[in-house]
Design a protein around this motif. Structure first.
Motif, PDB file in Angstrom:
ATOM      1  N   ILE A   3       0.854  -1.193   0.000  1.00  0.00           N
ATOM      2  CA  ILE A   3       0.000   0.000   0.000  1.00  0.00           C
ATOM      3  C   ILE A   3       0.887   1.240   0.000  1.00  0.00           C
ATOM      4  O   ILE A   3       1.821   1.336   0.795  1.00  0.00           O
ATOM      5  CB  ILE A   3      -0.909   0.018   1.257  1.00  0.00           C
ATOM      6  CG1 ILE A   3      -1.822  -1.211   1.299  1.00  0.00           C
ATOM      7  CG2 ILE A   3      -1.710   1.311   1.352  1.00  0.00           C
ATOM      8  CD1 ILE A   3      -2.833  -1.305   0.180  1.00  0.00           C
ATOM      9  N   ASP A   4       0.599   2.173  -0.890  1.00  0.00           N
ATOM     10  CA  ASP A   4       1.308   3.449  -0.925  1.00  0.00           C
ATOM     11  C   ASP A   4       0.638   4.391   0.080  1.00  0.00           C
ATOM     12  O   ASP A   4      -0.501   4.808  -0.138  1.00  0.00           O
ATOM     13  CB  ASP A   4       1.234   4.019  -2.354  1.00  0.00           C
ATOM     14  CG  ASP A   4       1.854   5.410  -2.458  1.00  0.00           C
ATOM     15  OD1 ASP A   4       2.240   5.977  -1.413  1.00  0.00           O
ATOM     16  OD2 ASP A   4       1.922   5.924  -3.586  1.00  0.00           O
ATOM     17  N   VAL A   8      -3.631   6.768  -0.009  1.00  0.00           N
ATOM     18  CA  VAL A   8      -4.738   6.094   0.677  1.00  0.00           C
ATOM     19  C   VAL A   8      -6.020   6.889   0.410  1.00  0.00           C
ATOM     20  O   VAL A   8      -5.998   8.116   0.462  1.00  0.00           O
ATOM     21  CB  VAL A   8      -4.432   6.022   2.192  1.00  0.00           C
ATOM     22  CG1 VAL A   8      -5.649   5.569   2.983  1.00  0.00           C
ATOM     23  CG2 VAL A   8      -3.254   5.089   2.440  1.00  0.00           C
ATOM     24  N   PRO A   9      -7.132   6.222   0.078  1.00  0.00           N
ATOM     25  CA  PRO A   9      -8.367   6.983  -0.152  1.00  0.00           C
ATOM     26  C   PRO A   9      -8.756   7.748   1.108  1.00  0.00           C
ATOM     27  O   PRO A   9      -8.631   7.234   2.222  1.00  0.00           O
ATOM     28  CB  PRO A   9      -9.400   5.900  -0.484  1.00  0.00           C
ATOM     29  CG  PRO A   9      -8.804   4.607  -0.004  1.00  0.00           C
ATOM     30  CD  PRO A   9      -7.325   4.779  -0.076  1.00  0.00           C
ATOM     31  N   ARG A  10      -9.229   8.981   0.894  1.00  0.00           N
ATOM     32  CA  ARG A  10      -9.633   9.776   2.060  1.00  0.00           C
ATOM     33  C   ARG A  10     -10.936   9.244   2.634  1.00  0.00           C
ATOM     34  O   ARG A  10     -11.162   9.226   3.823  1.00  0.00           O
ATOM     35  CB  ARG A  10      -9.839  11.238   1.630  1.00  0.00           C
ATOM     36  CG  ARG A  10      -8.634  12.082   1.919  1.00  0.00           C
ATOM     37  CD  ARG A  10      -8.997  13.534   2.115  1.00  0.00           C
ATOM     38  NE  ARG A  10      -9.740  14.087   0.998  1.00  0.00           N
ATOM     39  CZ  ARG A  10     -10.300  15.295   0.990  1.00  0.00           C
ATOM     40  NH1 ARG A  10     -10.210  16.057   2.057  1.00  0.00           N
ATOM     41  NH2 ARG A  10     -10.946  15.728  -0.065  1.00  0.00           N
ATOM     42  N   LEU A  49      -8.096   2.445  10.515  1.00  0.00           N
ATOM     43  CA  LEU A  49      -7.221   3.279  11.357  1.00  0.00           C
ATOM     44  C   LEU A  49      -5.758   2.988  11.030  1.00  0.00           C
ATOM     45  O   LEU A  49      -4.947   3.911  10.901  1.00  0.00           O
ATOM     46  CB  LEU A  49      -7.505   3.014  12.841  1.00  0.00           C
ATOM     47  CG  LEU A  49      -8.857   3.522  13.352  1.00  0.00           C
ATOM     48  CD1 LEU A  49      -9.143   2.983  14.758  1.00  0.00           C
ATOM     49  CD2 LEU A  49      -8.911   5.051  13.357  1.00  0.00           C
ATOM     50  N   GLU A  50      -5.424   1.729  10.855  1.00  0.00           N
ATOM     51  CA  GLU A  50      -4.045   1.356  10.506  1.00  0.00           C
ATOM     52  C   GLU A  50      -3.609   1.996   9.189  1.00  0.00           C
ATOM     53  O   GLU A  50      -2.474   2.426   9.035  1.00  0.00           O
ATOM     54  CB  GLU A  50      -3.924  -0.170  10.362  1.00  0.00           C
ATOM     55  CG  GLU A  50      -3.931  -0.919  11.685  1.00  0.00           C
ATOM     56  CD  GLU A  50      -4.067  -2.440  11.497  1.00  0.00           C
ATOM     57  OE1 GLU A  50      -4.275  -3.117  12.515  1.00  0.00           O
ATOM     58  OE2 GLU A  50      -3.979  -2.931  10.345  1.00  0.00           O
ATOM     59  N   LEU A  51      -4.537   2.037   8.248  1.00  0.00           N
ATOM     60  CA  LEU A  51      -4.207   2.573   6.922  1.00  0.00           C
ATOM     61  C   LEU A  51      -4.217   4.104   6.897  1.00  0.00           C
ATOM     62  O   LEU A  51      -3.730   4.711   5.948  1.00  0.00           O
ATOM     63  CB  LEU A  51      -5.205   2.061   5.881  1.00  0.00           C
ATOM     64  CG  LEU A  51      -5.083   0.581   5.484  1.00  0.00           C
ATOM     65  CD1 LEU A  51      -6.315   0.142   4.703  1.00  0.00           C
ATOM     66  CD2 LEU A  51      -3.823   0.354   4.645  1.00  0.00           C
ATOM     67  N   GLY A  52      -4.811   4.718   7.904  1.00  0.00           N
ATOM     68  CA  GLY A  52      -4.892   6.180   7.922  1.00  0.00           C
ATOM     69  C   GLY A  52      -6.070   6.727   7.137  1.00  0.00           C
ATOM     70  O   GLY A  52      -6.041   7.873   6.678  1.00  0.00           O
ATOM     71  N   LEU A 221     -10.002  -5.254   3.447  1.00  0.00           N
ATOM     72  CA  LEU A 221     -10.009  -3.801   3.227  1.00  0.00           C
ATOM     73  C   LEU A 221      -8.703  -3.377   2.549  1.00  0.00           C
ATOM     74  O   LEU A 221      -8.703  -2.600   1.597  1.00  0.00           O
ATOM     75  CB  LEU A 221     -10.177  -3.066   4.564  1.00  0.00           C
ATOM     76  CG  LEU A 221     -10.090  -1.537   4.465  1.00  0.00           C
ATOM     77  CD1 LEU A 221     -11.288  -0.962   3.698  1.00  0.00           C
ATOM     78  CD2 LEU A 221     -10.005  -0.905   5.859  1.00  0.00           C
ATOM     79  N   ARG A 222      -7.622  -3.922   3.049  1.00  0.00           N
ATOM     80  CA  ARG A 222      -6.308  -3.624   2.477  1.00  0.00           C
ATOM     81  C   ARG A 222      -6.248  -4.022   1.011  1.00  0.00           C
ATOM     82  O   ARG A 222      -5.727  -3.280   0.170  1.00  0.00           O
ATOM     83  CB  ARG A 222      -5.268  -4.418   3.290  1.00  0.00           C
ATOM     84  CG  ARG A 222      -3.960  -3.771   3.435  1.00  0.00           C
ATOM     85  CD  ARG A 222      -2.981  -4.680   4.174  1.00  0.00           C
ATOM     86  NE  ARG A 222      -1.653  -4.216   3.870  1.00  0.00           N
ATOM     87  CZ  ARG A 222      -1.109  -3.151   4.453  1.00  0.00           C
ATOM     88  NH1 ARG A 222      -1.756  -2.490   5.392  1.00  0.00           N
ATOM     89  NH2 ARG A 222       0.094  -2.749   4.103  1.00  0.00           N
ATOM     90  N   ASP A 223      -6.786  -5.171   0.701  1.00  0.00           N
ATOM     91  CA  ASP A 223      -6.817  -5.633  -0.701  1.00  0.00           C
ATOM     92  C   ASP A 223      -7.615  -4.656  -1.566  1.00  0.00           C
ATOM     93  O   ASP A 223      -7.223  -4.344  -2.687  1.00  0.00           O
ATOM     94  CB  ASP A 223      -7.463  -7.023  -0.807  1.00  0.00           C
ATOM     95  CG  ASP A 223      -6.550  -8.118  -0.271  1.00  0.00           C
ATOM     96  OD1 ASP A 223      -5.352  -7.834  -0.029  1.00  0.00           O
ATOM     97  OD2 ASP A 223      -7.033  -9.247  -0.079  1.00  0.00           O
ATOM     98  N   ALA A 224      -8.742  -4.201  -1.044  1.00  0.00           N
ATOM     99  CA  ALA A 224      -9.581  -3.272  -1.818  1.00  0.00           C
ATOM    100  C   ALA A 224      -8.843  -1.952  -2.042  1.00  0.00           C
ATOM    101  O   ALA A 224      -8.898  -1.370  -3.128  1.00  0.00           O
ATOM    102  CB  ALA A 224     -10.910  -3.036  -1.099  1.00  0.00           C
ATOM    103  N   VAL A 225      -8.126  -1.489  -1.010  1.00  0.00           N
ATOM    104  CA  VAL A 225      -7.357  -0.247  -1.151  1.00  0.00           C
ATOM    105  C   VAL A 225      -6.220  -0.458  -2.161  1.00  0.00           C
ATOM    106  O   VAL A 225      -5.931   0.421  -2.981  1.00  0.00           O
ATOM    107  CB  VAL A 225      -6.818   0.230   0.218  1.00  0.00           C
ATOM    108  CG1 VAL A 225      -5.809   1.370   0.062  1.00  0.00           C
ATOM    109  CG2 VAL A 225      -7.979   0.679   1.110  1.00  0.00           C
ATOM    110  N   GLY A 226      -5.619  -1.632  -2.140  1.00  0.00           N
ATOM    111  CA  GLY A 226      -4.575  -1.958  -3.127  1.00  0.00           C
ATOM    112  C   GLY A 226      -5.133  -1.902  -4.541  1.00  0.00           C
ATOM    113  O   GLY A 226      -4.513  -1.342  -5.450  1.00  0.00           O
ATOM    114  N   GLU A 227      -6.319  -2.456  -4.723  1.00  0.00           N
ATOM    115  CA  GLU A 227      -6.948  -2.421  -6.049  1.00  0.00           C
ATOM    116  C   GLU A 227      -7.240  -0.970  -6.455  1.00  0.00           C
ATOM    117  O   GLU A 227      -6.992  -0.560  -7.588  1.00  0.00           O
ATOM    118  CB  GLU A 227      -8.233  -3.255  -6.044  1.00  0.00           C
ATOM    119  CG  GLU A 227      -8.842  -3.344  -7.421  1.00  0.00           C
ATOM    120  CD  GLU A 227      -9.978  -4.362  -7.529  1.00  0.00           C
ATOM    121  OE1 GLU A 227     -10.085  -5.261  -6.673  1.00  0.00           O
ATOM    122  OE2 GLU A 227     -10.760  -4.213  -8.488  1.00  0.00           O
TER     123      GLU A 227
END
Ligand code: IPE
Ligand code: IPE
Ligand code: MG
Length: 238
Positions: A3-4, A8-10, A49-52, A221-227
């Motif tokens: 993840i960059d 990260v999506p707001r 929260l972890e992803l910000g 969730l992380r996977d979806a943010v990666g996509e």
């Protein structure tokens, strides 16, 4: 998936769907699926929260869900009351601001409405993340309510109808101060929006996962943010 942190999506919105089917596959009553969804929600909040992620909006009950059998509706109301009682403190500890969006009137039971208002009041000063819970929410009802509010302002002479622009509509939505939805996730394999955030998600990236909601978690969730981070958002430009 890497993840960059800069991209990260707001604002992430989730349609938490598939509780009933999750239960059905286990020969359990539908309510067991709603109960199992609680863990998924709190793990997802932790992941956000972890992803910000600063804004998370989850669809908990739609204006159309009143059409379900009364016993299921009653269960959902009682369950949400119980959940708010048990878990508001935890969100408060995590500096999460809770906000409900939707029509907060009857037929939502008064005791639940009171708890909703209490949990909003308890957490109103937090800014680490805002968790918007769409409850008795419908996107069309929201636009109707905004139109009524604008109409009242015009009638009171406070607003020139020719000055009504997109910003004016936005100010009258339930989500007035939230940024647009960047990423919209729906679980359970259904690929539709079901009257969820039609204005706010006009330019959202959509991610559909076959997981039923009770099986969703911070990893999903992380996977979806990666996509999401692999998508090119053009907003009409070239
Ligand atoms: C989502 O799961 C929860 C609510 C709509 C309240 P469902 O209850 O819609 O589960 P399915 O879609 O029937 O599997
Ligand atoms: C959307 O799910 C509403 C929530 C998740 C709360 P539904 O299960 O009600 O949506 P449809 O009926 O399949 O479109
Ligand atoms: Mg469903």
């Amino acid at each position: 998936m890497a993840i960059d942190p800069e991209r990260v999506p707001r604002h992430v919105a989730i349609i938490m769907d598939g509780n009933g089917r999750w239960a059905g596959e286990r020969n359990l009553p539908r309510r067991a699926g709603h109960e199992a969804g609680e863990h998924a929600l709190f793990d997802t909040v932790e992941g956000a929260l972890e992803l910000g992620i600063r804004w998370l909006t989850v669809y908990a009950f739609s204006t159309e869900n009143w059409r379900r059998p009364p016993s299921e509706v009653r269960f959902i109301m009682n369950f949400n009351r119980d959940l708010l009682r048990r878990r508001t403190g935890e969100l408060d500890d995590r500096q999460v601001r809770i906000r409900f969006i939707g029509r907060h009137t009857r037929p939502i039971p008064a005791s639940l409405r009171r708890l909703m208002a209490d949990s909003e009041a308890t957490t109103r000063h937090h800014r680490r993340m805002t968790l918007q819970i769409a409850f008795n929410y419908g996107g069309r009802a929201e636009l109707v309510d905004a139109a009524r509010a604008l109409g009242r302002q015009v009638a009171a002479g406070e607003l020139d109808p020719e000055k009504i622009d997109e910003a004016a509509v936005e100010r009258n939505l339930y989500t007035a101060d939230a940024p647009d939805v960047d990423l919209m996730i729906r679980t359970s394999g259904e690929q539709r929006l079901s009257n969820y955030l039609p204005w706010q998600a006009a330019y959202a990236e959509l991610v559909f996962t076959p997981l039923y909601w009770p099986d969703f978690d911070r990893r999903a969730l992380r996977d979806a943010v990666g996509e999401y981070q692999h998508r090119t958002r053009r907003f009409g430009t070239v």
